[in-house]
Motif scaffolding. Structure first.
Motif, PDB file in Angstrom:
ATOM      1  N   SER A  30       0.819  -1.209   0.000  1.00  0.00           N
ATOM      2  CA  SER A  30       0.000   0.000   0.000  1.00  0.00           C
ATOM      3  C   SER A  30       0.858   1.266   0.000  1.00  0.00           C
ATOM      4  O   SER A  30       0.404   2.331   0.411  1.00  0.00           O
ATOM      5  N   TYR A  31       2.071   1.137  -0.459  1.00  0.00           N
ATOM      6  CA  TYR A  31       2.995   2.258  -0.472  1.00  0.00           C
ATOM      7  C   TYR A  31       3.326   2.692  -1.891  1.00  0.00           C
ATOM      8  O   TYR A  31       3.227   1.924  -2.845  1.00  0.00           O
ATOM      9  N   VAL A  32       3.734   3.939  -1.999  1.00  0.00           N
ATOM     10  CA  VAL A  32       4.366   4.482  -3.195  1.00  0.00           C
ATOM     11  C   VAL A  32       5.856   4.575  -2.913  1.00  0.00           C
ATOM     12  O   VAL A  32       6.257   5.033  -1.839  1.00  0.00           O
ATOM     13  N   MET A  33       6.649   4.137  -3.850  1.00  0.00           N
ATOM     14  CA  MET A  33       8.098   4.205  -3.711  1.00  0.00           C
ATOM     15  C   MET A  33       8.626   5.327  -4.602  1.00  0.00           C
ATOM     16  O   MET A  33       8.242   5.440  -5.770  1.00  0.00           O
ATOM     17  N   GLY A  34       9.486   6.129  -4.035  1.00  0.00           N
ATOM     18  CA  GLY A  34      10.005   7.262  -4.792  1.00  0.00           C
ATOM     19  C   GLY A  34      11.517   7.319  -4.800  1.00  0.00           C
ATOM     20  O   GLY A  34      12.174   6.743  -3.935  1.00  0.00           O
ATOM     21  N   PHE A  46      12.426  15.745  -6.406  1.00  0.00           N
ATOM     22  CA  PHE A  46      11.756  14.524  -6.843  1.00  0.00           C
ATOM     23  C   PHE A  46      12.307  14.081  -8.191  1.00  0.00           C
ATOM     24  O   PHE A  46      12.544  14.914  -9.084  1.00  0.00           O
ATOM     25  N   VAL A  47      12.481  12.776  -8.329  1.00  0.00           N
ATOM     26  CA  VAL A  47      12.939  12.197  -9.587  1.00  0.00           C
ATOM     27  C   VAL A  47      11.848  11.320 -10.213  1.00  0.00           C
ATOM     28  O   VAL A  47      11.473  11.504 -11.374  1.00  0.00           O
ATOM     29  N   SER A  48      11.343  10.366  -9.431  1.00  0.00           N
ATOM     30  CA  SER A  48      10.387   9.426  -9.983  1.00  0.00           C
ATOM     31  C   SER A  48       9.664   8.707  -8.851  1.00  0.00           C
ATOM     32  O   SER A  48      10.149   8.667  -7.721  1.00  0.00           O
ATOM     33  N   GLN A  49       8.494   8.150  -9.152  1.00  0.00           N
ATOM     34  CA  GLN A  49       7.768   7.344  -8.181  1.00  0.00           C
ATOM     35  C   GLN A  49       7.060   6.203  -8.885  1.00  0.00           C
ATOM     36  O   GLN A  49       6.784   6.271 -10.099  1.00  0.00           O
ATOM     37  N   ILE A  50       6.770   5.157  -8.121  1.00  0.00           N
ATOM     38  CA  ILE A  50       6.019   4.024  -8.633  1.00  0.00           C
ATOM     39  C   ILE A  50       5.124   3.495  -7.529  1.00  0.00           C
ATOM     40  O   ILE A  50       5.527   3.430  -6.364  1.00  0.00           O
ATOM     41  N   SER A  51       3.898   3.152  -7.906  1.00  0.00           N
ATOM     42  CA  SER A  51       2.985   2.523  -6.958  1.00  0.00           C
ATOM     43  C   SER A  51       3.339   1.052  -6.844  1.00  0.00           C
ATOM     44  O   SER A  51       3.429   0.354  -7.863  1.00  0.00           O
ATOM     45  N   TRP A  52       3.528   0.612  -5.593  1.00  0.00           N
ATOM     46  CA  TRP A  52       3.915  -0.788  -5.433  1.00  0.00           C
ATOM     47  C   TRP A  52       2.801  -1.721  -5.920  1.00  0.00           C
ATOM     48  O   TRP A  52       3.068  -2.775  -6.464  1.00  0.00           O
ATOM     49  N   SER A  53       1.550  -1.337  -5.746  1.00  0.00           N
ATOM     50  CA  SER A  53       0.454  -2.233  -6.081  1.00  0.00           C
ATOM     51  C   SER A  53       0.062  -2.161  -7.558  1.00  0.00           C
ATOM     52  O   SER A  53      -0.196  -3.184  -8.191  1.00  0.00           O
ATOM     53  N   THR A  54       0.020  -0.950  -8.135  1.00  0.00           N
ATOM     54  CA  THR A  54      -0.478  -0.807  -9.512  1.00  0.00           C
ATOM     55  C   THR A  54       0.630  -0.647 -10.547  1.00  0.00           C
ATOM     56  O   THR A  54       0.396  -0.854 -11.729  1.00  0.00           O
ATOM     57  N   GLY A  55       1.805  -0.269 -10.099  1.00  0.00           N
ATOM     58  CA  GLY A  55       2.903  -0.022 -11.032  1.00  0.00           C
ATOM     59  C   GLY A  55       2.843   1.333 -11.722  1.00  0.00           C
ATOM     60  O   GLY A  55       3.680   1.627 -12.582  1.00  0.00           O
ATOM     61  N   LYS A  99       3.194   6.179   2.493  1.00  0.00           N
ATOM     62  CA  LYS A  99       1.954   5.442   2.680  1.00  0.00           C
ATOM     63  C   LYS A  99       0.898   5.936   1.688  1.00  0.00           C
ATOM     64  O   LYS A  99       0.728   7.138   1.508  1.00  0.00           O
ATOM     65  N   ASN A 100       0.180   5.001   1.094  1.00  0.00           N
ATOM     66  CA  ASN A 100      -0.892   5.347   0.169  1.00  0.00           C
ATOM     67  C   ASN A 100      -2.016   4.344   0.352  1.00  0.00           C
ATOM     68  O   ASN A 100      -2.418   3.657  -0.585  1.00  0.00           O
ATOM     69  N   GLU A 101      -2.532   4.267   1.572  1.00  0.00           N
ATOM     70  CA  GLU A 101      -3.562   3.285   1.886  1.00  0.00           C
ATOM     71  C   GLU A 101      -4.854   3.544   1.124  1.00  0.00           C
ATOM     72  O   GLU A 101      -5.636   2.631   0.888  1.00  0.00           O
ATOM     73  N   ALA A 102      -5.072   4.787   0.730  1.00  0.00           N
ATOM     74  CA  ALA A 102      -6.266   5.116  -0.045  1.00  0.00           C
ATOM     75  C   ALA A 102      -6.113   4.740  -1.518  1.00  0.00           C
ATOM     76  O   ALA A 102      -7.063   4.826  -2.286  1.00  0.00           O
ATOM     77  N   GLY A 103      -4.905   4.346  -1.912  1.00  0.00           N
ATOM     78  CA  GLY A 103      -4.678   3.954  -3.295  1.00  0.00           C
ATOM     79  C   GLY A 103      -4.809   5.097  -4.288  1.00  0.00           C
ATOM     80  O   GLY A 103      -5.248   4.913  -5.425  1.00  0.00           O
ATOM     81  N   LEU A 104      -4.384   6.281  -3.885  1.00  0.00           N
ATOM     82  CA  LEU A 104      -4.508   7.445  -4.755  1.00  0.00           C
ATOM     83  C   LEU A 104      -3.540   7.365  -5.925  1.00  0.00           C
ATOM     84  O   LEU A 104      -2.367   7.032  -5.736  1.00  0.00           O
ATOM     85  N   SER A 105      -4.029   7.678  -7.104  1.00  0.00           N
ATOM     86  CA  SER A 105      -3.169   7.720  -8.294  1.00  0.00           C
ATOM     87  C   SER A 105      -2.776   9.168  -8.550  1.00  0.00           C
ATOM     88  O   SER A 105      -3.224   9.809  -9.501  1.00  0.00           O
TER      89      SER A 105
END
Length: 127
Positions: A30-34, A46-55, A99-105
């Motif tokens: 449920s995290y975003v990795m940056g 900031f350089v880049s980010q990826i959602s662990w769950s959705t990619g 943390k991105n428990e709400a799954g925000l894109s």
């Protein structure tokens, strides 16, 4: 929680490097990795980010088309493939988890969003 960044080094302009960020200590689904970077005398950016769950990915304009972020869920590892490197890419690169428990894109472009940080890895691009 531990984030271990590695893969930095010295490379000539036009070259490539791949950074790795190994995550441990909890489930990161449920995290975003940056990835962020900080050059001497400059603020962390900031350089880049990826959602662990959705990619889903985001990139800073300065690296778009040259850098690619990816993740390997089985290895709990996030990568940053950096191609066509420029001297202005020289910085300490940090990986981080938000943390991105709400799954925000949405873009998590500020360091304020991130709860955990790795130790940083130096990237130096010579001209």
């Amino acid at each position: 929680v531990q984030l271990q960044a590695s893969g930095g080094g010295l490379v000539q302009a036009g070259g490539s490097l791949r950074l790795s960020c190994a995550a441990s200590g909890r489930t990161f689904s449920s995290y975003v990795m940056g990835w962020f970077r900080q050059a001497p005398g400059k603020e962390r950016e900031f350089v880049s980010q990826i959602s662990w769950s959705t990619g889903k990915t985001y990139y800073a304009d300065s690296v778009k088309g040259r850098f690619t972020i990816s993740r390997d869920n089985a290895k709990n590892t996030v990568y940053l493939q950096m191609n066509s490197l420029k001297p202005e890419d020289t910085a300490v690169y940090y990986c981080a988890a938000a943390k991105n428990e709400a799954g925000l894109s949405v873009l998590f472009g500020s360091s304020w969003y991130y709860d955990y940080w790795g130790q940083g890895t130096q990237v130096t691009v010579s001209s």
